[in-house]
Design a protein around this motif. Structure first.
Motif, short mmCIF file in Angstrom:
data_model
loop_
_atom_site.label_atom_id
_atom_site.label_comp_id
_atom_site.label_asym_id
_atom_site.label_seq_id
_atom_site.Cartn_x
_atom_site.Cartn_y
_atom_site.Cartn_z
N ASN A 191 0.84 -1.20 0.00
CA ASN A 191 0.00 0.00 0.00
C ASN A 191 0.87 1.25 0.00
O ASN A 191 1.42 1.65 1.03
CB ASN A 191 -0.89 0.00 1.24
N LEU A 192 1.00 1.87 -1.18
CA LEU A 192 1.82 3.07 -1.32
C LEU A 192 1.01 4.33 -1.53
O LEU A 192 1.57 5.43 -1.45
CB LEU A 192 2.78 2.92 -2.52
N VAL A 193 -0.27 4.22 -1.81
CA VAL A 193 -1.07 5.41 -2.11
C VAL A 193 -1.07 6.35 -0.91
O VAL A 193 -1.27 5.94 0.23
CB VAL A 193 -2.51 5.04 -2.47
N GLY A 194 -0.82 7.61 -1.19
CA GLY A 194 -0.82 8.61 -0.11
C GLY A 194 -0.51 9.98 -0.66
O GLY A 194 -0.27 10.15 -1.86
N GLY A 195 -0.50 10.93 0.21
CA GLY A 195 -0.20 12.29 -0.21
C GLY A 195 -0.01 13.19 0.99
O GLY A 195 -0.34 12.82 2.12
N GLU A 229 -6.83 26.34 12.63
CA GLU A 229 -6.85 27.04 11.35
C GLU A 229 -7.13 26.12 10.17
O GLU A 229 -7.19 26.58 9.03
CB GLU A 229 -5.48 27.72 11.12
N THR A 230 -7.29 24.83 10.43
CA THR A 230 -7.44 23.84 9.36
C THR A 230 -8.89 23.44 9.18
O THR A 230 -9.50 22.91 10.12
CB THR A 230 -6.61 22.58 9.67
N PRO A 231 -9.48 23.68 8.02
CA PRO A 231 -10.86 23.25 7.79
C PRO A 231 -11.00 21.74 7.91
O PRO A 231 -10.09 20.99 7.54
CB PRO A 231 -11.15 23.71 6.36
N VAL A 232 -12.12 21.30 8.42
CA VAL A 232 -12.32 19.86 8.59
C VAL A 232 -12.27 19.14 7.24
O VAL A 232 -11.87 17.98 7.16
CB VAL A 232 -13.65 19.58 9.33
N GLU A 233 -12.66 19.83 6.18
CA GLU A 233 -12.62 19.21 4.85
C GLU A 233 -11.20 18.85 4.45
O GLU A 233 -10.95 17.81 3.83
CB GLU A 233 -13.24 20.15 3.80
N GLU A 234 -10.23 19.73 4.79
CA GLU A 234 -8.83 19.44 4.49
C GLU A 234 -8.32 18.29 5.36
O GLU A 234 -7.56 17.43 4.89
CB GLU A 234 -7.98 20.69 4.71
N PHE A 235 -8.72 18.28 6.62
CA PHE A 235 -8.35 17.20 7.52
C PHE A 235 -8.86 15.86 6.98
O PHE A 235 -8.12 14.87 6.91
CB PHE A 235 -8.94 17.48 8.91
N GLU A 236 -10.13 15.83 6.58
CA GLU A 236 -10.72 14.59 6.07
C GLU A 236 -10.13 14.19 4.72
O GLU A 236 -10.07 13.00 4.40
CB GLU A 236 -12.23 14.75 5.97
N ARG A 237 -9.69 15.17 3.93
CA ARG A 237 -9.07 14.83 2.65
C ARG A 237 -7.81 14.02 2.84
O ARG A 237 -7.52 13.10 2.08
CB ARG A 237 -8.76 16.12 1.86
N MET A 238 -7.03 14.34 3.87
CA MET A 238 -5.83 13.57 4.15
C MET A 238 -6.17 12.14 4.56
O MET A 238 -5.48 11.18 4.17
CB MET A 238 -5.01 14.26 5.25
N LEU A 239 -7.23 11.96 5.32
CA LEU A 239 -7.66 10.61 5.69
C LEU A 239 -8.12 9.83 4.45
O LEU A 239 -7.78 8.66 4.28
CB LEU A 239 -8.79 10.68 6.71
N THR A 240 -8.87 10.50 3.58
CA THR A 240 -9.35 9.84 2.37
C THR A 240 -8.20 9.43 1.47
O THR A 240 -8.20 8.33 0.91
CB THR A 240 -10.30 10.78 1.60
N LEU A 241 -7.20 10.27 1.35
CA LEU A 241 -6.09 10.00 0.44
C LEU A 241 -5.13 8.96 1.00
O LEU A 241 -4.65 8.08 0.27
CB LEU A 241 -5.34 11.30 0.15
N ASN A 242 -4.85 9.01 2.29
CA ASN A 242 -3.82 8.15 2.87
C ASN A 242 -4.36 6.87 3.49
O ASN A 242 -3.69 5.83 3.43
CB ASN A 242 -3.05 8.93 3.95
N LEU A 243 -5.53 6.92 4.10
CA LEU A 243 -6.04 5.75 4.83
C LEU A 243 -7.04 4.93 4.04
O LEU A 243 -6.98 3.70 4.04
CB LEU A 243 -6.67 6.22 6.15
N ARG A 244 -7.97 5.59 3.37
CA ARG A 244 -9.07 4.86 2.72
C ARG A 244 -8.57 3.85 1.67
O ARG A 244 -9.00 2.70 1.68
CB ARG A 244 -10.06 5.85 2.11
N PRO A 245 -7.67 4.22 0.75
CA PRO A 245 -7.20 3.22 -0.22
C PRO A 245 -6.48 2.04 0.44
O PRO A 245 -6.62 0.89 0.00
CB PRO A 245 -6.25 4.01 -1.13
#
Length: 229
Positions: A81-85, A94-110
């Motif tokens: 499993n190499l997919v990530g970002g 200062e971090t919108p929850v959407e940006e926080f969740e984007r990292m989870l979607t990109l790194n953890l979900r795949p």
């Protein structure tokens, strides 16, 4: 003819190219899922199979695993499993929850979906899962809470898989790179001391070892691959 298959997610990325080449060189059949249309000019090769699949979608992950497990002469024996970002920003407030969740979607979900779909095949014949987290998972730095949390979650997930499937013949280990020496990272940090970074060619053999029978006694390991950083 290869006698075993490995699914390498993120196989088209900066680290992925070195990992794919390492497995092909060692005689594995390598299946690489990627989003979007497949390159029409790439020559066909028995050892390298590309499949169009969105690994953030359960159906896409299942399609990728079926391609990896679909060759009876080379059963699926490993998932890498190499997919990530990475994304940085402000502090947590200062971090919108959407940006926080984007990292989870990109790194953890795949990582979750590919592993989940592959586990029945690995249980049937034995095998290994290798996940890529990051040093930030155990040594956080400010300004990237989403990334740090996502990479820590990858590590926790890998440890859960190791515990749940140890008795079923499936191992799961994690590598933790520091900054990887890729063109994208050099462009993002042009003034850094790149000689201290770890190269994809240095990480790839470690991943291949953890995926192979040579590391049979090892599961639940967290392996630092920091280079000199």
């Amino acid at each position: 003819m290869a006698e075993r298959s490995v699914l390498v997610t993120g196989g088209s990325g900066g680290l992925g190219g070195a990992v794919v080449a390492s497995f092909v060189e060692a005689g594995w059949r390598v299946v690489v899922p990627q989003r979007g249309a497949l390159p029409g000019s790439e020559p066909a090769a028995d050892a390298l199979v590309r499949v169009a699949a969105d690994l953030t979608d359960p159906a896409g992950a299942a399609r990728a695993v079926e391609a990896a497990a679909g060759e009876p002469a080379a059963p699926l024996r490993a998932v890498v499993n190499l997919v990530g970002g990475y994304a940085s920003g402000g502090l947590v407030h200062e971090t919108p929850v959407e940006e926080f969740e984007r990292m989870l979607t990109l790194n953890l979900r795949p990582t979750y979906l590919a592993t989940q779909a592959a586990l029945p095949h690995l249980v049937a014949g034995g095998g290994a899962v290798v996940c890529v987290s990051a040093r930030a998972a155990v040594a956080p730095f400010p300004g990237a809470a989403g990334y740090v949390t996502a990479k820590a979650a990858v590590l926790a997930f890998a440890n859960a898989v190791a515990v749940e499937y140890r008795s079923r013949g499936v191992r799961c280990n994690t590598v933790l790179p520091s900054v990887i020496d890729t063109p994208a990272n050099r462009a993002a940090q042009p003034t850094a001391d790149h000689s201290r970074w770890v190269t994809p060619a240095e990480i790839a053999p470690v991943i291949r070892f953890l995926a192979s029978a040579d590391s049979a006694p090892t599961s639940g390991a967290t392996v630092p691959v920091y280079g000199r950083a």
